[in-house]
Design an enzyme around this catalytic site. Structure first.
Site, PDB file in Angstrom:
ATOM      1  N   ASP A  84       0.851  -1.192   0.000  1.00 12.12           N
ATOM      2  CA  ASP A  84       0.000   0.000   0.000  1.00 12.12           C
ATOM      3  C   ASP A  84       0.886   1.241   0.000  1.00 12.12           C
ATOM      4  O   ASP A  84       1.783   1.378   0.846  1.00 12.12           O
ATOM      5  CB  ASP A  84      -0.921  -0.004   1.229  1.00 12.12           C
ATOM      6  CG  ASP A  84      -1.903   1.164   1.181  1.00 12.12           C
ATOM      7  OD1 ASP A  84      -1.533   2.257   1.640  1.00 12.12           O
ATOM      8  OD2 ASP A  84      -3.019   0.984   0.684  1.00 12.12           O
ATOM      9  N   ASN A 123      -2.680  12.700  -4.226  1.00 14.42           N
ATOM     10  CA  ASN A 123      -3.736  13.032  -5.188  1.00 14.42           C
ATOM     11  C   ASN A 123      -4.358  14.392  -4.881  1.00 14.42           C
ATOM     12  O   ASN A 123      -4.611  15.199  -5.778  1.00 14.42           O
ATOM     13  CB  ASN A 123      -4.815  11.958  -5.169  1.00 14.42           C
ATOM     14  CG  ASN A 123      -4.505  10.821  -6.123  1.00 14.42           C
ATOM     15  OD1 ASN A 123      -3.760  11.008  -7.079  1.00 14.42           O
ATOM     16  ND2 ASN A 123      -5.051   9.646  -5.880  1.00 14.42           N
ATOM     17  N   HIS A 164      -4.834  14.077  -9.820  1.00 16.62           N
ATOM     18  CA  HIS A 164      -4.900  12.652 -10.159  1.00 16.62           C
ATOM     19  C   HIS A 164      -3.943  12.279 -11.266  1.00 16.62           C
ATOM     20  O   HIS A 164      -3.559  11.119 -11.389  1.00 16.62           O
ATOM     21  CB  HIS A 164      -6.332  12.282 -10.545  1.00 16.62           C
ATOM     22  CG  HIS A 164      -7.252  12.270  -9.375  1.00 16.62           C
ATOM     23  ND1 HIS A 164      -7.297  11.240  -8.463  1.00 16.62           N
ATOM     24  CD2 HIS A 164      -8.173  13.182  -8.940  1.00 16.62           C
ATOM     25  CE1 HIS A 164      -8.189  11.487  -7.535  1.00 16.62           C
ATOM     26  NE2 HIS A 164      -8.745  12.675  -7.795  1.00 16.62           N
ATOM     27  N   ASP A 213      -1.788   9.071 -10.977  1.00 17.45           N
ATOM     28  CA  ASP A 213      -1.764   7.995 -11.979  1.00 17.45           C
ATOM     29  C   ASP A 213      -0.357   7.726 -12.460  1.00 17.45           C
ATOM     30  O   ASP A 213       0.027   6.565 -12.709  1.00 17.45           O
ATOM     31  CB  ASP A 213      -2.653   8.374 -13.157  1.00 17.45           C
ATOM     32  CG  ASP A 213      -4.117   8.366 -12.795  1.00 17.45           C
ATOM     33  OD1 ASP A 213      -4.936   8.872 -13.583  1.00 17.45           O
ATOM     34  OD2 ASP A 213      -4.454   7.845 -11.704  1.00 17.45           O
ATOM     35  N   ARG A 239      11.158 -11.415  -9.650  1.00 14.86           N
ATOM     36  CA  ARG A 239      11.606 -12.512 -10.489  1.00 14.86           C
ATOM     37  C   ARG A 239      10.605 -12.755 -11.613  1.00 14.86           C
ATOM     38  O   ARG A 239       9.439 -12.363 -11.524  1.00 14.86           O
ATOM     39  CB  ARG A 239      11.769 -13.782  -9.649  1.00 14.86           C
ATOM     40  CG  ARG A 239      12.722 -13.598  -8.466  1.00 14.86           C
ATOM     41  CD  ARG A 239      12.660 -14.787  -7.522  1.00 14.86           C
ATOM     42  NE  ARG A 239      11.320 -14.999  -6.990  1.00 14.86           N
ATOM     43  CZ  ARG A 239      10.988 -16.004  -6.205  1.00 14.86           C
ATOM     44  NH1 ARG A 239      11.882 -16.903  -5.871  1.00 14.86           N
ATOM     45  NH2 ARG A 239       9.740 -16.130  -5.760  1.00 14.86           N
ATOM     46  N   GLU A 245      -4.507   2.323  -4.406  1.00 17.44           N
ATOM     47  CA  GLU A 245      -3.056   2.359  -4.320  1.00 17.44           C
ATOM     48  C   GLU A 245      -2.493   1.056  -3.764  1.00 17.44           C
ATOM     49  O   GLU A 245      -1.340   1.019  -3.349  1.00 17.44           O
ATOM     50  CB  GLU A 245      -2.590   3.529  -3.454  1.00 17.44           C
ATOM     51  CG  GLU A 245      -3.010   3.442  -1.964  1.00 17.44           C
ATOM     52  CD  GLU A 245      -4.366   4.066  -1.700  1.00 17.44           C
ATOM     53  OE1 GLU A 245      -5.185   4.108  -2.634  1.00 17.44           O
ATOM     54  OE2 GLU A 245      -4.605   4.543  -0.574  1.00 17.44           O
TER      55      GLU A 245
END
Length: 1008
Positions: free
Chosen positions: A880, A888, A893, A897, A912, A923
């Site tokens: 998170d 934001n 935004h 983004d 990997r 998020e």
């Protein structure tokens, strides 16, 4: 002498320690180190599994040619042990519906299983009908079984099966394998006509029998016999004084046992001689069974416990005050397996297993005071033997030193510095001892005063940095590896220093793991991320050692570097790497070559003492041909499997080794290469769920019907040292070319094999890395259905050809007309449909903004991973972004983004290739890491977080991207993804509450 005498009763479990000799170890000091005498130590436990643990009496223990161990008893009758579990073989006994009272068992040269029971006669297992065929006493048949009470079975050198009963002897000749004959059937006056036989053995051209009326020697032609009393006077004057219960071939000698003790046959005198019993006041032990030990001694099971006899000296060894162990237990069966573990069958006390404890390691702090002993079981991170033969040991928060007289002293670092770990201890030519720690450099002067070194950091104008590695040069200078800084070459006396490998500063977390000088004086350095370097005498700076890598592959972590002749040895997390410096050819040693783990943390090599490898799962020693390794762990006396990085030093003809639970002394000469290769066998077979194990005989081959759906084959490496550590790998030749990964899972499964002929090939290794004696090969044939026959296909082909020609003539005109139009329509519609399908699939499983999987896509991949991994490790990480809503709100935004897109890119490039990345929502991102244990996952998360913080945030100038992660690790089965995510989410929110920008570990449980 140390011993313990313990009575065994019907308790489920008991433990006694058996010492087969005695040696008092003097305090192990550097100037008076003496190699200890090997003292085998046993831990005895009553078998506690479902089958083995419920046996009341076990009368005989027998190992067949494959290596299976069989147990004959009175509860479940006949059991077979495959190195991991017991399997009952008693289904089919017909006359005793409550208890299967089996007294003996043998497998003849044709693979037939013969079973003798007390009251049920003789039986053999017919694998085709899956039933026991009975041979019973019949008064009307002189060659029937002499008595239904079968006492013993024996296969002689000519392949004849001998059956000793309570009232006579039978045998079966291999020329007539199912025909029972009775010895002296028509000679009622023959002394063996109605004799009770307790045991058979053979030597030379004679068959020997222990009977109720002495020992009988019978020639192989069965026409000459000799009766020998162990004690003629006792036979004439004492009730049952002639009875002999045991006869055994011990090497090239015949030994016998009776109520008066153990006897050895003297061929020249043609008589038996009693082995003197050292405690005549107690009376001689009554003998039930004899078994030759692998070390040249003889085990004896008596009516009151276990005894040991020196074969050469012909004397009892004092195992305890009364010369025996497992007191008051009536022992009826004995067997010592190839790993020298004992199996003991008893009357009314079940099956007992004695595991030999191989204490190959001596505690460095043995014999020290109580205060010192408190440190003996703690983590020892560094070892050093100084010029005065004083031993220095790094312990948490300080260090200890043992002087030349064996006395220990302890020092602690200042509490304010919070120093926890000593990485390396060295000594300058002037006698100063230097200590590299996680809180900088310290020195101990000749007056035993400890000083923190600050002038070094003042000269380089740096705060105190951890010292990861340290090397003292002959000129008094020090080579100091500082965390994420480089290597400082410092002359303490002159105050002169030079800094090398400053490129370590460009990679966060980079450090030097190991410094080593070769015989030419070249100093080698191995690093965490940057590779391997060398500093050549007379040259300036450091040179990077070329190490070929796969394309797009970064350098692995090199935990150690050791030059040896034409090779360079490197410790990595993927095994031990041998690099040919002339050709750059590489050879990698891993678990398949006997190492206990792939991650190598240290290495020691010496022409006299050999090569020793430190891993995260124990110690390994290269064998004499330098092609394989032999592993050692807890079962060998190693106090802990977690060995410390490069913490192994030489002390004369010995080695000292640090572990997570203290330090030990190693005597390399006590470690031999002569460890038998264990056998490997097919232990069980299921076809379409039906257990067919008892229908098969060695060598096993499988013929499957074409409609089969499922075949499972269970194999066993017959090594009891540490059964859980035995490994296999396999492939089905003609079906697959690649070997499977090494695994401790013994069951191999294939479903819906196509018709054809295959060979299942299995390689095995014991827990010590010893390969099995030979490759196990199991032919597997899958029958073809009737329509696979050539005649069917030829006939069908002819008929189809005629029909096709007729149809072709009828349809050719119409097809020519429609062909062009249909092709165009099909092409257009196919293209449109494909585009639509691709778009729908992409939209349904991927996040439109970041391009990574969405929640649905992650769920699909998770189910696939669960099926592939089974019980192997899986790590789920929920990530998170910290303060993303604030980002934001403050910057819009579009910036948010952009951050999400960059985060997704970092995750896709850092993880990997087989890891899974998905956007869980907002998020939040979720990571699925297959075959990833917790330490590896935490390191990966840390690296990801570091790279997230490097995301370009030009639009904000101030905001730094950080993340909080919740990490959960466990077996892939059986929990749903929602439980994994919930456990990770709980850990994540714990990290949020603790301040964000953290990695928290969660716990997966059934209540999640």
């Amino acid at each position: 002498m140390s011993s313990t005498v313990v009575s065994l009763d019907i308790a489920r479990k008991l433990t006694v320690y058996l010492l087969l000799g005695a040696t008092v170890l003097s305090p192990l000091v550097a100037v008076q180190a003496v190699e200890p005498v090997s003292i085998p130590e046993y831990v005895f436990e009553r078998q506690a599994d479902d089958l083995g643990g419920r046996q009341a009496s076990v009368y005989e223990i027998y190992a067949d040619q494959q290596g299976f161990i069989w147990f004959a008893g009175d509860t479940d009758g006949l059991l077979r042990y495959d190195g991991n579990q017991m399997l009952s073989w008693s289904e089919g006994f017909q006359q005793n519906l409550t208890r299967h009272n089996v007294s003996a068992q043998r497998i003849d040269s044709d693979g037939r299983l013969w079973v003798g029971s007390w009251g049920n006669g003789l039986q053999y297992w017919d694998a085709q009908t899956r039933q026991y065929v009975d041979y019973l006493a019949d008064a009307n048949d002189p060659h029937s079984l002499a008595d239904n009470r079968v006492q013993t079975l024996h296969l002689d050198a000519r392949g004849r099966l001998w059956i000793g009963t309570a009232d006579g002897i039978n045998f079966i000749d291999p020329s007539e394998p199912l025909k029972l004959q009775r010895l002296a059937a028509n000679d009622l006056n023959h002394p063996l006509h109605n004799e009770r036989v307790w045991r058979f053995t053979d030597l030379g051209d004679s068959l020997w029998m222990a009977t109720s009326n002495g020992v009988f020697r019978l020639n192989y032609d069965l026409d000459q016999w000799q009766q020998i009393y162990l004690d003629a006077e006792a036979a004439a004057t004492i009730e049952r004084g002639a009875e002999v219960r045991e006869i055994a071939r011990i090497g090239d000698e015949i030994w016998a046992g009776s109520q008066f003790g153990v006897y050895v046959y003297l061929p020249r005198q043609q008589r038996f001689e009693l082995i003197p019993w050292p405690q005549p006041e107690r009376g001689n032990p009554r003998v039930n069974v004899l078994f030759p030990s692998r070390d040249g001694r003889v085990w004896m099971g008596g009516h009151d416990g276990l005894y040991l006899i020196d074969r050469e000296k012909r004397e009892y060894l004092p195992l305890g005050p009364n010369y025996h162990q497992i007191a008051d237990v009536d022992i009826r069966g004995l067997y010592q397996d190839h790993d020298q573990h004992l199996w003991i069958g008893t009357r009314d006390n079940g099956l007992i297993r004695g595991r030999q404890q191989r204490n190959l390691f001596a505690d460095v702090m043995a014999g020290a005071s109580v205060e010192v002993r408190e440190q003996a079981q703690r983590l020892h991170s560094a070892l050093f033997l100084d010029a005065s033969s004083r031993l220095w040991v790094g312990v948490p928060g300080g260090f200890m030193r043992r002087d030349q007289f064996g006395d220990w002293q302890q020092w602690s670092f200042p509490v304010a510095l919070n120093t926890r770990r000593v990485e390396r201890i060295v000594q300058s030519p002037d006698g100063t001892v230097w200590l590299a720690t996680d809180q900088g450099l310290f020195r101990m002067d000749n007056r035993d005063q400890l000083h923190q070194v600050t002038e070094l950091y003042e000269q380089i104008n740096s705060p105190r940095l951890p010292v990861n590695e340290l090397f003292a040069d002959k000129d008094g200078s020090l080579w100091i590896a500082l965390w994420q800084y480089g290597i400082v070459h410092w002359h303490p006396q002159q105050g002169v220093l030079n800094v090398g490998l400053e490129q370590l500063q460009t990679t966060r977390g980079d450090l030097i793991y190991h410094l080593h000088a070769d015989k030419q004086g070249t100093l080698w350095a191995s690093s965490r991320y940057s590779g391997v370097f060398k500093h050549i005498i007379g040259a300036e700076g450091w040179q990077q050692q070329p190490i070929p890598q796969q394309p797009q592959q970064h350098h692995p972590a090199y935990y150690c570097v050791l030059p040896s002749a034409d090779f360079l040895w490197l410790c990595t997390e993927d095994g031990l790497l041998q690099l040919n410096l002339a050709t750059m050819a590489q050879r990698r040693f891993g678990r398949a070559e006997g190492l206990p783990a792939e991650r190598i943390v240290g290495l020691f090599d010496d022409p006299q003492l050999g090569m020793w490898v430190l891993t995260t799962n124990g110690l390994a020693r290269m064998n004499s041909d330098r092609q394989r390794f032999i592993s050692y762990g807890l079962a060998d006396g190693l106090p802990a499997l977690g060995l410390q990085r490069n913490a192994i030093i030489r002390d004369g003809d010995q080695l000292l080794l640090s572990t997570a639970k203290g330090s030990v002394r190693i005597f390399p000469t006590a470690f031999g290469d002569q460890i038998d290769s264990p056998p490997m066998v097919v232990s069980r077979v299921w076809i379409d769920g039906e257990d067919l194990t008892r229908t098969l005989s060695a060598p096993i081959s499988l013929a499957l019907p074409y409609q089969h759906r499922d075949v499972m084959i269970q194999v066993s490496v017959l090594d009891a040292h540490d059964e859980a550590g035995n490994l296999i790998r396999y492939r089905l030749r003609n079906f697959e070319q690649q070997w499977s990964d090494l695994t401790s899972i013994r069951t191999i499964r294939y479903m819906n094999l196509p018709p054809g002929d295959y060979v299942l090939e299995v390689e095995g290794w014991s827990s010590r890395g010893i390969a099995t004696a030979e490759l196990l090969q199991v032919p597997v044939s899958v029958a073809a259905p009737w329509w696979y026959a050539r005649s069917f296909w030829f006939g069908s082909l002819g008929l189809l050809t005629v029909l096709a020609w007729l149809l072709l003539r009828w349809r050719v005109h119409a097809l020519n007309v429609q062909n062009s139009r249909l092709q165009q329509q099909v092409s257009e519609r196919t293209e449109a449909l494909q585009l639509a399908n691709d778009k729908l699939l992409q939209q349904s499983t991927h996040d439109f903004l970041t391009g990574v999987l969405n929640r649905r896509g992650v769920s699909i991949r998770f189910r696939t991973l669960q099926q592939q991994l089974g019980d192997n490790a899986l790590t789920v990480v929920l990530l998170d972004l910290d303060y993303f809503k604030q980002l934001n709100d403050n910057y819009g935004h579009e910036v948010g983004d952009d951050v999400l897109t960059q985060v997704a890119h970092v995750l896709q490039t850092r993880l990997r290739k087989h890891d899974v990345v998905g956007r869980w929502g907002g998020e939040e991102f979720v990571l699925l890491l297959p075959n990833c244990e917790l330490p590896q996952a935490l390191e990966l998360c840390r690296l990801v977080n570091e790279q997230l913080q490097q995301i370009n945030m030009a639009a904000t100038n101030a905001h730094q991207v950080t993340a909080t992660m919740g990490v959960v690790t466990g077996p892939a089965q059986p929990f749903a993804l929602e439980r994994w995510v919930k456990a990770a989410d709980d850990a994540l929110y714990a990290g949020k509450r603790a301040g964000r920008n953290r990695i928290e570990v969660g716990q997966l449980s059934a209540s999640d």
